[in-house]
Design a protein around this motif. Sequence first.
Motif, mmCIF file in Angstrom:
data_model
loop_
_atom_site.group_PDB
_atom_site.id
_atom_site.type_symbol
_atom_site.label_atom_id
_atom_site.label_comp_id
_atom_site.label_asym_id
_atom_site.label_seq_id
_atom_site.Cartn_x
_atom_site.Cartn_y
_atom_site.Cartn_z
ATOM 1 N N GLN A 1 0.916 -1.155 0.102
ATOM 2 C CA GLN A 1 -0.262 -0.065 0.056
ATOM 3 C C GLN A 1 0.947 1.493 0.033
ATOM 4 O O GLN A 1 1.848 1.248 0.498
ATOM 5 N N VAL A 2 0.315 2.481 -0.648
ATOM 6 C CA VAL A 2 1.049 3.587 -0.728
ATOM 7 C C VAL A 2 0.060 4.637 -0.090
ATOM 8 O O VAL A 2 -0.962 4.551 -0.259
ATOM 9 N N ASN A 3 1.007 5.604 0.572
ATOM 10 C CA ASN A 3 0.234 6.852 1.021
ATOM 11 C C ASN A 3 0.787 7.822 -0.002
ATOM 12 O O ASN A 3 1.632 8.424 0.199
ATOM 13 N N ARG A 4 -0.074 8.261 -0.763
ATOM 14 C CA ARG A 4 0.338 9.471 -1.685
ATOM 15 C C ARG A 4 0.353 10.827 -0.890
ATOM 16 O O ARG A 4 1.017 11.655 -1.549
ATOM 17 N N ASP A 5 -0.118 11.044 0.042
ATOM 18 C CA ASP A 5 -0.141 12.104 1.039
ATOM 19 C C ASP A 5 1.292 12.170 1.968
ATOM 20 O O ASP A 5 1.376 13.326 2.299
ATOM 21 N N SER A 6 1.941 11.333 1.800
ATOM 22 C CA SER A 6 3.046 11.079 2.933
ATOM 23 C C SER A 6 4.253 11.997 1.949
ATOM 24 O O SER A 6 4.152 12.132 0.804
ATOM 25 N N GLY A 7 5.042 12.459 2.759
ATOM 26 C CA GLY A 7 6.216 13.240 2.538
ATOM 27 C C GLY A 7 7.289 12.169 1.710
ATOM 28 O O GLY A 7 8.351 12.623 1.269
ATOM 29 N N VAL A 8 7.073 10.921 2.146
ATOM 30 C CA VAL A 8 7.945 9.775 1.702
ATOM 31 C C VAL A 8 7.746 9.481 0.210
ATOM 32 O O VAL A 8 6.661 9.165 -0.211
ATOM 33 N N PRO A 9 8.541 9.334 -0.514
ATOM 34 C CA PRO A 9 8.565 8.692 -1.765
ATOM 35 C C PRO A 9 7.964 7.469 -2.011
ATOM 36 O O PRO A 9 8.233 6.697 -1.013
ATOM 37 N N ILE A 10 6.989 7.193 -2.941
ATOM 38 C CA ILE A 10 6.321 6.170 -3.088
ATOM 39 C C ILE A 10 7.343 4.796 -3.242
ATOM 40 O O ILE A 10 7.063 3.742 -2.382
ATOM 41 N N ASN A 11 8.321 5.099 -3.827
ATOM 42 C CA ASN A 11 9.272 3.926 -4.059
ATOM 43 C C ASN A 11 10.044 3.422 -2.519
ATOM 44 O O ASN A 11 10.152 2.365 -2.328
#
Length: 76
Positions: free
Chosen positions: A5-15
């Motif tokens: 799962q990814v959090n697109r609102d996070s400041g952490v890059p998806i990869n």
Amino acid sequence: MVSLQVNRDSGVPINTQLAWQLRSMIERGELQPGDQLPSLRVAAAAAGVNLGTIRAVYSKLEAAGVVKSEQGKGTF
């Protein structure tokens, strides 16, 4: 089945998020030595990201010695 799962609102890059998740699954024993990771296409679809993103994640983990890719067989 590996759940990504990814959090697109996070400041952490998806990869980075995906690499952390896979590394964490390995450390917790959810993925054992020799277990095959999902194919690039399956992992990309499951995480809702493009194929290139998953390819980069698997390459990053392989460069770190966490997983091993075998041509025509998959990533373990």
